[in-house]
Design an enzyme around this catalytic site. Structure first.
Site, PDB file in Angstrom:
ATOM      1  N   THR A 128      67.185 -34.387 -72.427  1.00 46.83           N
ATOM      2  CA  THR A 128      68.210 -34.281 -73.469  1.00 46.83           C
ATOM      3  C   THR A 128      69.584 -33.945 -72.907  1.00 46.83           C
ATOM      4  O   THR A 128      70.602 -34.396 -73.453  1.00 46.83           O
ATOM      5  CB  THR A 128      67.799 -33.210 -74.497  1.00 46.83           C
ATOM      6  OG1 THR A 128      66.422 -33.404 -74.835  1.00 46.83           O
ATOM      7  CG2 THR A 128      68.625 -33.301 -75.763  1.00 46.83           C
ATOM      8  N   GLY A 183      64.719 -29.299 -75.138  1.00 44.53           N
ATOM      9  CA  GLY A 183      65.757 -29.889 -75.982  1.00 44.53           C
ATOM     10  C   GLY A 183      66.781 -28.907 -76.513  1.00 44.53           C
ATOM     11  O   GLY A 183      67.654 -29.288 -77.299  1.00 44.53           O
ATOM     12  N   LYS A 216      52.439 -35.806 -65.659  1.00 43.55           N
ATOM     13  CA  LYS A 216      53.011 -34.553 -66.163  1.00 43.55           C
ATOM     14  C   LYS A 216      52.192 -34.101 -67.374  1.00 43.55           C
ATOM     15  O   LYS A 216      52.120 -34.805 -68.382  1.00 43.55           O
ATOM     16  CB  LYS A 216      54.472 -34.750 -66.573  1.00 43.55           C
ATOM     17  CG  LYS A 216      55.030 -33.497 -67.254  1.00 43.55           C
ATOM     18  CD  LYS A 216      56.439 -33.665 -67.760  1.00 43.55           C
ATOM     19  CE  LYS A 216      56.728 -32.587 -68.800  1.00 43.55           C
ATOM     20  NZ  LYS A 216      58.091 -32.691 -69.346  1.00 43.55           N
TER      21      LYS A 216
END
Lengths: 67, 272
Positions: free
Chosen positions: B222, B173, B112
């Site tokens: 998250t 997040g 990634k």
């Protein structure tokens, strides 16, 4: 003794220490690690023959939690 | 129990294919921000995810080699470990990090890529992302790429050979959910490789919406790790991704301005 940079900080090692020797001295053998010297990846099979030079920049990394 | 899944559900089960490998789960999870490794293990398992992202960081010198390690609780023998370049702000740093990651993970090429622009937004720096993607693809990496929700950038990355396009739904997040479904739809309608929402999911309905839009998968960290009960939320996300995918395949009913009764008018029983 001579100085290298290990993970961003100065570190003293024996002259003509190998990457393998360094990892062993640090008591990191057996961990899943990757190593780069001067930004070039050194695969584990080359650790015993790769001799470190003064002021070499050594990075030892592992996988940790991340998103 | 999964084993007793009805035939109908099995018939519509279709896998997610990334770089020629097939996955049953369309939920990808990060391994950061958990209280401890046991919570990481339990939440990862509850999510049903098969692809788990990890970060690459310097070892602490003086670390106990026998101390539990992330890859002990999410073993590469069981999961596809997806190393990321979180924290990289230049193409050079990202490429270097992934070369180390490839070494760490026995030569596996699936990675990634994310190259960040600034710390407040963690928005991708797209010129650096494109530069890194080009280098990595040429070097044989299979690049899943975090990118802006811009169809032009997404197309550039796809044409370059990235194996999955992963636009943000909102800031990393932030838990703000799907802020621009229209842009995601533009990316989806043109893409020939999987499109996964990466970043911004806050709760289960966000994941379901992403899947209902037609996304091939969702990547989150998250939303699970930051929930009051991460293990329960991991399970909720698993269900949301499955439900959203099924709803997308089923095709939702058209929206109408006025009501439409569900019961027939004929045969009603009069009072007298």
């Amino acid at each position: 003794m001579m100085e290298i940079e290990l993970n961003g900080t100065p570190h003293m090692i024996l002259i003509s220490q190998t990457v393998y020797g360094l990892i062993a001295t640090l008591d990191l053998l057996g961990m899943r690690l990757a190593v780069a010297v001067n930004r070039e990846v050194v695969p584990p099979q080359l650790w015993p023959q790769r001799i470190l030079k003064e002021l070499d920049r050594v990075e030892i990394v592992r996988a940790i939690g991340g998103g | 129990m999964l084993m007793t899944k009805p035939d109908a559900a099995q018939a519509i089960q279709e896998n997610l294919t990334i770089a020629g490998r097939s996955y049953r789960s369309r939920l990808l999870v990060g391994s950061g921000k958990y209280r401890d490794l046991e919570e990481t293990r339990a939440a990862t398992e509850a999510s049903g995810a098969e692809i788990i992202t990890v970060a690459i960081r310097r070892v602490n010198i003086g670390q106990d080699p026998g101390a539990p390690n992330l890859l002990d609780v999410v073993p590469p023998s069981r999961y596809t470990i997806l190393p990321n370049t979180a924290g990289c702000y230049t193409a050079a740093d990202a490429v270097h990090t992934l070369k180390l990651a490839r070494e760490l993970l026995d030569g596996r090429q699936l990675v990634k890529l994310e190259v960040l622009g600034d710390q407040r937004t963690l928005f991708p720096n797209m010129p650096e992302t494109l530069r890194a993607a080009e280098t990595l693809v040429k070097d044989g990496f299979e690049v899943m790429v975090y990118c802006s929700d811009d169809p032009i950038q997404a197309k550039l990355l796809e044409d370059m050979g990235c194996v999955a396009i992963m636009p943000l739904a909102s800031l990393i997040g932030s838990g703000m959910g799907i802020l621009n479904p229209w842009n995601l739809s533009l990316i989806l309608e043109q893409a020939q490789v999987p499109v996964l929402v990466d970043a911004g999911i806050g709760t289960a309905s966000d994941a379901a919406i992403a899947m209902e839009l037609g996304c091939d998968g969702v990547l989150m960290n998250t939303a699970i790790a930051g929930a009051r009960d991460p293990i329960r939320m991991a399970h909720a996300m698993r269900l949301a991704v499955e439900a959203g995918r099924a709803a997308y395949l089923a095709g939702r009913m058209p929206k109408r301005f006025a009501a439409s009764p569900s019961s027939p008018m004929a045969g009603r029983v009069p009072a007298l």
